[in-house]
Design a protein around this motif. Structure first.
Motif, PDB file in Angstrom:
ATOM      1  N   PHE A   1     -13.754 -12.476  41.458  1.00  0.00           N
ATOM      2  CA  PHE A   1     -12.510 -11.714  41.314  1.00  0.00           C
ATOM      3  C   PHE A   1     -11.402 -12.555  40.689  1.00  0.00           C
ATOM      4  CE2 PHE A   1     -14.056  -8.646  44.687  1.00  0.00           C
ATOM      5  CZ  PHE A   1     -14.144  -7.577  43.806  1.00  0.00           C
ATOM      6  N   VAL A   2     -11.349 -13.842  41.021  1.00  0.00           N
ATOM      7  CA  VAL A   2     -10.354 -14.712  40.388  1.00  0.00           C
ATOM      8  C   VAL A   2     -10.600 -14.787  38.882  1.00  0.00           C
ATOM      9  CG1 VAL A   2      -9.528 -17.092  40.184  1.00  0.00           C
ATOM     10  CG2 VAL A   2      -9.851 -16.084  42.441  1.00  0.00           C
ATOM     11  N   ALA A   3     -11.870 -14.924  38.496  1.00  0.00           N
ATOM     12  CA  ALA A   3     -12.211 -14.960  37.074  1.00  0.00           C
ATOM     13  C   ALA A   3     -11.812 -13.653  36.389  1.00  0.00           C
ATOM     14  CB  ALA A   3     -13.708 -15.213  36.899  1.00  0.00           C
ATOM     15  N   ALA A   4     -12.065 -12.527  37.072  1.00  0.00           N
ATOM     16  CA  ALA A   4     -11.701 -11.228  36.505  1.00  0.00           C
ATOM     17  C   ALA A   4     -10.181 -11.091  36.384  1.00  0.00           C
ATOM     18  CB  ALA A   4     -12.278 -10.105  37.375  1.00  0.00           C
ATOM     19  N   GLU A   5      -9.443 -11.578  37.376  1.00  0.00           N
ATOM     20  CA  GLU A   5      -7.979 -11.520  37.333  1.00  0.00           C
ATOM     21  C   GLU A   5      -7.446 -12.343  36.169  1.00  0.00           C
ATOM     22  OE1 GLU A   5      -5.049 -10.009  37.786  1.00  0.00           O
ATOM     23  OE2 GLU A   5      -5.156 -10.120  39.985  1.00  0.00           O
ATOM     24  N   ILE A   6      -7.984 -13.529  35.995  1.00  0.00           N
ATOM     25  CA  ILE A   6      -7.546 -14.373  34.879  1.00  0.00           C
ATOM     26  C   ILE A   6      -7.821 -13.679  33.543  1.00  0.00           C
ATOM     27  CG2 ILE A   6      -8.023 -16.533  33.645  1.00  0.00           C
ATOM     28  CD1 ILE A   6      -8.453 -17.858  36.373  1.00  0.00           C
ATOM     29  N   ALA A   7      -8.991 -13.063  33.441  1.00  0.00           N
ATOM     30  CA  ALA A   7      -9.329 -12.355  32.204  1.00  0.00           C
ATOM     31  C   ALA A   7      -8.364 -11.202  31.957  1.00  0.00           C
ATOM     32  CB  ALA A   7     -10.769 -11.840  32.278  1.00  0.00           C
ATOM     33  N   ALA A   8      -8.030 -10.448  33.025  1.00  0.00           N
ATOM     34  CA  ALA A   8      -7.110  -9.318  32.879  1.00  0.00           C
ATOM     35  C   ALA A   8      -5.730  -9.776  32.434  1.00  0.00           C
ATOM     36  CB  ALA A   8      -7.015  -8.559  34.207  1.00  0.00           C
ATOM     37  N   VAL A   9      -5.264 -10.902  32.980  1.00  0.00           N
ATOM     38  CA  VAL A   9      -3.951 -11.421  32.597  1.00  0.00           C
ATOM     39  C   VAL A   9      -3.964 -11.906  31.152  1.00  0.00           C
ATOM     40  CG1 VAL A   9      -2.191 -13.162  33.075  1.00  0.00           C
ATOM     41  CG2 VAL A   9      -3.381 -12.051  34.975  1.00  0.00           C
ATOM     42  N   GLU A  10      -5.001 -12.660  30.793  1.00  0.00           N
ATOM     43  CA  GLU A  10      -5.077 -13.227  29.449  1.00  0.00           C
ATOM     44  C   GLU A  10      -5.205 -12.147  28.378  1.00  0.00           C
ATOM     45  OE1 GLU A  10      -4.745 -16.388  28.367  1.00  0.00           O
ATOM     46  OE2 GLU A  10      -4.171 -16.889  30.424  1.00  0.00           O
ATOM     47  N   LEU A  11      -5.868 -11.038  28.715  1.00  0.00           N
ATOM     48  CA  LEU A  11      -6.046  -9.959  27.751  1.00  0.00           C
ATOM     49  C   LEU A  11      -4.800  -9.093  27.622  1.00  0.00           C
ATOM     50  CD1 LEU A  11      -9.705  -8.878  28.599  1.00  0.00           C
ATOM     51  CD2 LEU A  11      -8.918 -10.110  26.571  1.00  0.00           C
ATOM     52  N   GLY A  12      -3.821  -9.365  28.493  1.00  0.00           N
ATOM     53  CA  GLY A  12      -2.569  -8.621  28.414  1.00  0.00           C
ATOM     54  C   GLY A  12      -2.741  -7.148  28.717  1.00  0.00           C
ATOM     55  N   GLY A  13      -3.618  -6.839  29.666  1.00  0.00           N
ATOM     56  CA  GLY A  13      -3.900  -5.457  30.008  1.00  0.00           C
ATOM     57  C   GLY A  13      -2.770  -4.797  30.779  1.00  0.00           C
ATOM     58  N   ALA A  14      -3.027  -3.565  31.200  1.00  0.00           N
ATOM     59  CA  ALA A  14      -2.041  -2.808  31.961  1.00  0.00           C
ATOM     60  C   ALA A  14      -1.827  -3.434  33.330  1.00  0.00           C
ATOM     61  CB  ALA A  14      -2.488  -1.357  32.091  1.00  0.00           C
ATOM     62  N   ALA A  15      -0.726  -3.051  33.959  1.00  0.00           N
ATOM     63  CA  ALA A  15      -0.379  -3.625  35.256  1.00  0.00           C
ATOM     64  C   ALA A  15      -1.356  -3.201  36.345  1.00  0.00           C
ATOM     65  CB  ALA A  15       1.046  -3.225  35.645  1.00  0.00           C
ATOM     66  N   VAL A  16      -1.830  -1.966  36.292  1.00  0.00           N
ATOM     67  CA  VAL A  16      -2.682  -1.442  37.364  1.00  0.00           C
ATOM     68  C   VAL A  16      -3.941  -2.276  37.581  1.00  0.00           C
ATOM     69  CG1 VAL A  16      -4.073   0.525  38.129  1.00  0.00           C
ATOM     70  CG2 VAL A  16      -1.781   0.904  37.181  1.00  0.00           C
ATOM     71  N   PRO A  17      -4.712  -2.597  36.519  1.00  0.00           N
ATOM     72  CA  PRO A  17      -5.894  -3.444  36.751  1.00  0.00           C
ATOM     73  C   PRO A  17      -5.553  -4.796  37.370  1.00  0.00           C
ATOM     74  CG  PRO A  17      -6.001  -2.433  34.582  1.00  0.00           C
ATOM     75  CD  PRO A  17      -4.622  -2.171  35.114  1.00  0.00           C
ATOM     76  N   MET A  18      -4.444  -5.394  36.948  1.00  0.00           N
ATOM     77  CA  MET A  18      -4.059  -6.682  37.521  1.00  0.00           C
ATOM     78  C   MET A  18      -3.711  -6.556  38.999  1.00  0.00           C
ATOM     79  SD  MET A  18      -1.909  -8.705  34.537  1.00  0.00           S
ATOM     80  CE  MET A  18      -0.718  -7.405  34.204  1.00  0.00           C
ATOM     81  N   ILE A  19      -3.051  -5.469  39.370  1.00  0.00           N
ATOM     82  CA  ILE A  19      -2.686  -5.246  40.762  1.00  0.00           C
ATOM     83  C   ILE A  19      -3.931  -5.013  41.613  1.00  0.00           C
ATOM     84  CG2 ILE A  19      -1.473  -3.713  42.356  1.00  0.00           C
ATOM     85  CD1 ILE A  19       0.539  -3.192  40.052  1.00  0.00           C
ATOM     86  N   VAL A  20      -4.838  -4.174  41.114  1.00  0.00           N
ATOM     87  CA  VAL A  20      -6.076  -3.875  41.854  1.00  0.00           C
ATOM     88  C   VAL A  20      -6.893  -5.146  42.048  1.00  0.00           C
ATOM     89  CG1 VAL A  20      -8.274  -2.649  41.760  1.00  0.00           C
ATOM     90  CG2 VAL A  20      -6.161  -1.477  41.100  1.00  0.00           C
ATOM     91  N   LEU A  21      -7.009  -5.948  41.002  1.00  0.00           N
ATOM     92  CA  LEU A  21      -7.761  -7.196  41.116  1.00  0.00           C
ATOM     93  C   LEU A  21      -7.065  -8.180  42.054  1.00  0.00           C
ATOM     94  CD1 LEU A  21      -8.898  -7.659  37.411  1.00  0.00           C
ATOM     95  CD2 LEU A  21     -10.382  -7.328  39.396  1.00  0.00           C
ATOM     96  N   ALA A  22      -5.725  -8.167  42.075  1.00  0.00           N
ATOM     97  CA  ALA A  22      -4.993  -9.044  42.991  1.00  0.00           C
ATOM     98  C   ALA A  22      -5.292  -8.679  44.441  1.00  0.00           C
ATOM     99  CB  ALA A  22      -3.499  -8.956  42.723  1.00  0.00           C
ATOM    100  N   VAL A  23      -5.378  -7.378  44.723  1.00  0.00           N
ATOM    101  CA  VAL A  23      -5.758  -6.931  46.070  1.00  0.00           C
ATOM    102  C   VAL A  23      -7.157  -7.445  46.405  1.00  0.00           C
ATOM    103  CG1 VAL A  23      -6.254  -4.934  47.518  1.00  0.00           C
ATOM    104  CG2 VAL A  23      -4.289  -4.880  45.982  1.00  0.00           C
ATOM    105  N   ALA A  24      -8.084  -7.339  45.454  1.00  0.00           N
ATOM    106  CA  ALA A  24      -9.453  -7.798  45.678  1.00  0.00           C
ATOM    107  C   ALA A  24      -9.504  -9.311  45.901  1.00  0.00           C
ATOM    108  CB  ALA A  24     -10.332  -7.408  44.483  1.00  0.00           C
ATOM    109  N   VAL A  25      -8.695 -10.052  45.159  1.00  0.00           N
ATOM    110  CA  VAL A  25      -8.625 -11.507  45.355  1.00  0.00           C
ATOM    111  C   VAL A  25      -8.160 -11.824  46.773  1.00  0.00           C
ATOM    112  CG1 VAL A  25      -7.378 -13.609  44.689  1.00  0.00           C
ATOM    113  CG2 VAL A  25      -8.286 -12.088  42.924  1.00  0.00           C
TER     114      VAL A  25
END
Length: 419
Positions: free
Chosen positions: A100-124
């Motif tokens: 999940f940390v790897a996925a969060e880093i990927a989501a941040v680096e790709l500059g995606g929408a806020a929702v995926p980053m928030i959901v992944l942060a909950v999972a982390v």
């Protein structure tokens, strides 16, 4: 009624005896590495997201999601570890957490929408390895009840306070490296390495579940016990007051024209906390635990009111040194109170409830303090925090019978104390 006991005063010799206990060295060292980033992950994630997106709003939502995940995940993991032991659960969540940390880093680096980053942060947060509760629970198997075990609990509280000093500072330094995600990556690596190391120690692998009380078959688990709810209330109040101070102090520094000093001022709280925490363990007051919880929270509330008086940052620094003296004593008292309040077989889950209560209290305090600072001024936030602490201290006094020792007179509990 859940029975507790009067905790013992401890000496430096008791601390040494606890840390030199047969089988304790490996868990102590590995848990140190695992718990070092405990106050680092959330802040590192917040700073990382803010640097990449340029938005404090999105970063705040991501950080809040992580906080919610930690609050829920700590209890779930604690309950599982009480039933299976710490080894398998910690190995599994460490692997999932890494993903999940790897996925969060990927989501941040790709500059995606806020929702995926928030959901992944909950999972982390949900999968953040809860080595702290497992480490605390292990002492019940390494040491018999008494002064040495109390010293071990005090060590756990003091070491956590040290990590809360170091964690934010390290996160703040690493965010200024060429890659803003360095703090999150370093914190995650430390946590995973330490957790796996702890899980594989002989003491952790020898864990055998204790027969659970019939009173914990409900969804609430350990929290079904009245004494546990009292300890959780004390932890919530403690977290709420700290959360309010953690927002109001940087705000006071900013209004004084020295915003950069906000984090340093908060560190002053922890410095006096660690020093007094060691001394307090040698002569705790009040001695009976059922009196200690309401007394410590109430006095802490009064000391926080003093923060509203200084008109200079120097004066605020002195007031913070005074207020910080009761931080570690409260953390230690919560840990020791679980000895009698937690139903049999729920040691890890019970401590996880304390972590959850402090986390939720901190989130509540930060949100309230943020509004008060915006609408009024930092002194108002300090005074309101004091009032909240006194109200919760009174509630703890009202529920004190749920933590009576076996030797104390036991009047019939009131309706509120059984809820």
């Amino acid at each position: 009624m859940i029975l507790a006991r009067v905790s013992h005063s401890v000496s430096l010799a008791d601390y040494r005896a606890a840390l030199r206990t047969r089988g304790a060295a490996a868990p102590v060292l590995t848990s140190l590495l695992a718990r070092l980033p405990v106050a680092m992950i959330g802040l590192a994630l917040l700073l990382y997201v803010q640097r990449v997106t340029g938005s404090f709003g999105v970063a705040g939502l991501v950080s809040a999601g992580n906080l919610v995940g930690v609050a829920v995940g700590s209890v779930v993991q604690g309950r599982i570890m009480d039933r299976l032991g710490p080894t398998r659960p910690l190995l599994v969540v460490s692997a999932v957490f890494t993903g999940f940390v790897a996925a969060e880093i990927a989501a941040v680096e790709l500059g995606g929408a806020a929702v995926p980053m928030i959901v992944l942060a909950v999972a982390v947060g949900l999968t953040e390895p809860m080595t702290g509760p497992a480490s605390r629970a292990l002492w019940t198997r390494l040491l018999p009840p008494g002064r040495t075990r109390d010293a071990a609990y005090s060590y756990e509280a003091i070491s956590m306070e040290v990590f809360f000093i170091l964690g934010p500072g390290i996160a703040g330094l690493l965010v200024n490296t060429p890659w803003a995600g360095t703090g999150l990556l370093v914190g995650a690596c430390c946590m995973v390495t330490g957790s796996i190391g702890f899980a594989l120690t002989p003491a952790a692998r020898r864990h055998r579940p204790v027969e659970r009380s019939d009173a914990v078959g409900s969804l609430l688990g350990a929290l079904a016990a009245p004494g546990m709810r009292t300890v959780a209330l004390a932890a919530f109040g403690f977290g709420a007051l700290l959360g309010m101070v953690e927002v109001a102090v940087p705000a006071a520094a900013e209004r004084a024209g020295h915003a950069a000093l906000g984090g340093l001022l908060l560190s002053v709280l922890s410095v006096s906390s660690v020093v007094v925490g060691v001394l307090y363990g040698m002569r705790p007051w009040p001695r009976p635990m059922y009196l200690r919880l309401p007394a410590l929270l109430s006095v802490f509330a009064v000391l926080i009111a003093l923060l509203a008086l200084p008109e200079t940052l120097l004066g605020l620094t002195v007031a913070l040194l005074v207020a910080g003296t009761l931080i570690t004593p409260q953390s230690t008292a919560h840990s020791v109170a679980l000895e009698g309040a937690a139903p049999p077989g729920t040691a890890t889950e019970a401590f996880s409830w304390v972590i959850t209560a402090v986390t939720l209290g901190s989130a509540f305090g930060q949100s309230v303090s943020g509004q008060l600072v915006e609408l009024a001024a930092p002194p108002t936030a300090f005074l309101v925090a004091s009032g909240i602490g006194l109200v919760l201290g009174a509630l703890l006094w009202f529920r004190r019978r749920t933590l009576l020792t076996e030797d104390d007179p036991r009047p019939v509990p009131s309706f509120a104390e059984t809820r």
